[in-house]
Enzyme design. Structure first.
Site, short mmCIF file in Angstrom:
data_model
loop_
_atom_site.label_atom_id
_atom_site.label_comp_id
_atom_site.label_asym_id
_atom_site.label_seq_id
_atom_site.Cartn_x
_atom_site.Cartn_y
_atom_site.Cartn_z
N ASN A 8 0.83 -1.20 0.00
CA ASN A 8 0.00 0.00 0.00
C ASN A 8 0.86 1.24 0.00
OD1 ASN A 8 -2.70 -1.02 0.12
ND2 ASN A 8 -2.21 -1.79 2.16
N ASP A 68 9.60 -6.87 2.07
CA ASP A 68 9.69 -6.37 3.43
C ASP A 68 11.10 -5.83 3.60
OD1 ASP A 68 8.07 -6.06 5.85
OD2 ASP A 68 9.72 -7.13 6.79
N PHE A 148 11.64 8.48 1.60
CA PHE A 148 10.68 8.25 2.69
C PHE A 148 11.37 7.49 3.81
CE2 PHE A 148 9.70 3.68 2.21
CZ PHE A 148 10.29 3.44 0.99
N GLY A 149 10.62 7.24 4.87
CA GLY A 149 11.12 6.43 5.98
C GLY A 149 12.41 6.98 6.55
N TYR A 150 13.42 6.14 6.67
CA TYR A 150 14.70 6.51 7.28
C TYR A 150 15.66 7.18 6.30
CZ TYR A 150 13.35 3.39 11.17
OH TYR A 150 12.71 2.79 12.23
P1 IMP Z 1 8.20 -2.03 5.31
O1 IMP Z 1 9.03 -2.83 4.39
O2 IMP Z 1 7.19 -1.21 4.58
O3 IMP Z 1 7.61 -2.85 6.43
O4 IMP Z 1 9.17 -0.96 5.94
C1 IMP Z 1 9.73 -1.05 7.22
C2 IMP Z 1 10.24 0.29 7.67
O5 IMP Z 1 11.41 0.62 6.94
C3 IMP Z 1 9.29 1.46 7.50
O6 IMP Z 1 9.48 2.32 8.59
C4 IMP Z 1 9.72 2.12 6.24
O7 IMP Z 1 9.45 3.51 6.24
C5 IMP Z 1 11.21 1.86 6.28
N1 IMP Z 1 11.72 1.73 4.91
C6 IMP Z 1 11.41 0.76 4.01
N2 IMP Z 1 12.06 0.99 2.85
C7 IMP Z 1 12.80 2.12 3.04
C8 IMP Z 1 13.66 2.88 2.20
O8 IMP Z 1 13.90 2.57 1.02
N3 IMP Z 1 14.21 3.97 2.76
C9 IMP Z 1 13.98 4.36 4.04
N4 IMP Z 1 13.17 3.71 4.85
C10 IMP Z 1 12.58 2.59 4.36
#
Ligand code: IMP
Length: 191
Positions: A8, A68, A148-150
C-alpha cells in the site's frame, strides 16, 4: 503477464514500477480490491515478505510479490530490523522513528548500518525469494527531503549524500529494494 505488487506504500510502488519490464503489468492492491491490512507477524524480514505474498495468493488468487524491508544497525545488534516500521510505536511515524534512532546512537562511534529488502514471489504455485542489501551509515542529523522512511539519516557507502538527497534513479541503482528488484526482474526475464 500480470503480477500484483502487494504493497500500500505508494513510494515503493513508484520505485518498483520504473524497474519492471514492460511486458509485465503491475497491479496494486487497490487494483485487485484489497483494502485490508495484510498480516506481518513474523520475526524476520524474509518471514514477513513470504507471509504477505502467500496471503495474497491464498485470499485473492493472484500471482504476486511482496517486499519487506528493515534497517539493521550494527551497534544495536541489528535493531530496528524487522521492527523498523514500528520502532517508535504503533503510529509508524517516520520522524519519530528517526528521532529515536538518532537518540539511541548518540555518542556512539560505530554508526554502520544496512538496509535489507527481501522480495517473496509467488509464481505458478512456487515461492521464490530475492534479497538486496545496501550498506552505509547513520549520520547524526536529518538531511534531504526526497524518499521516505529513514532515508534522511541513511548515507550509503561511498556517498556524501543521504538517500533523501539523491534522485530516485540513483537510489534504485544502488539501493536495497532496487537490487532485490533487479534479481526479481532477471528471474522473470529468464522464465
Ligand atoms: P516495510 O518494508 O514497509 O515494512 O518498511 C519497514 C520500515 O522501513 C518502515 O518504517 C519504512 O518507512 C522503512 N523503509 C522501508 N524501505 C525504506 C527505504 O527505502 N528507505 C527508508 N526507509 C525505508
Amino acid at each position: 503477464m500480470q503480477l500484483v505488487f502487494a504493497t500500500n506504500n505508494l513510494n515503493k510502488l513508484k520505485e518498483v514500477q520504473g524497474l519492471i519490464p514492460q511486458h509485465i503489468t503491475l497491479l496494486s492492491l487497490k487494483d485487485i480490491g484489497c483494502f485490508e491490512d495484510i498480516p506481518e507477524t513474523q520475526q524476520t524480514i524474509k518471514g514477513n515478505a513470504i507471509q504477505k505474498a502467500n496471503y495474497i495468493k491464498e485470499h485473492y488468487g493472484y500471482d504476486c510479490f511482496a517486499d519487506d524491508t528493515g534497517l539493521e544497525v550494527d551497534a544495536l545488534n541489528g535493531a530496528p530490523g524487522v521492527y523498523s516500521a514500528r520502532y517508535a510505536g504503533e503510529q509508524r511515524d517516520a520522524n519519530a522513528n528517526m528521532n529515536k534512532l538518532l537518540n539511541e546512537l548518540e555518542s556512539q562511534p560505530n554508526r554502520t548500518a544496512q538496509f535489507k529488502t527481501v522480495i517473496a514471489l509467488q509464481l505458478n504455485g512456487k515461492l521464490h525469494t530475492f534479497t538486496g542489501i545496501c550498506e552505509g551509515e547513520i549520520i547524526t542529523s536529518k538531511k534531504g527531503n526526497k524518499g521516505f522512511g529513514y532515508d534522511p539519516i541513511f548515507q550509503p557507502n561511498d556517498y556524501s549524500e543521504t538517500f533523501a538527497e539523491i534522485s530516485l534513479e540513483e537510489k534504485n541503482r544502488i539501493g536495497h529494494r532496487g537490487k532485490a528488484v533487479q534479481l526479481l526482474v532477471q528471474f522473470l526475464n529468464s522464465k
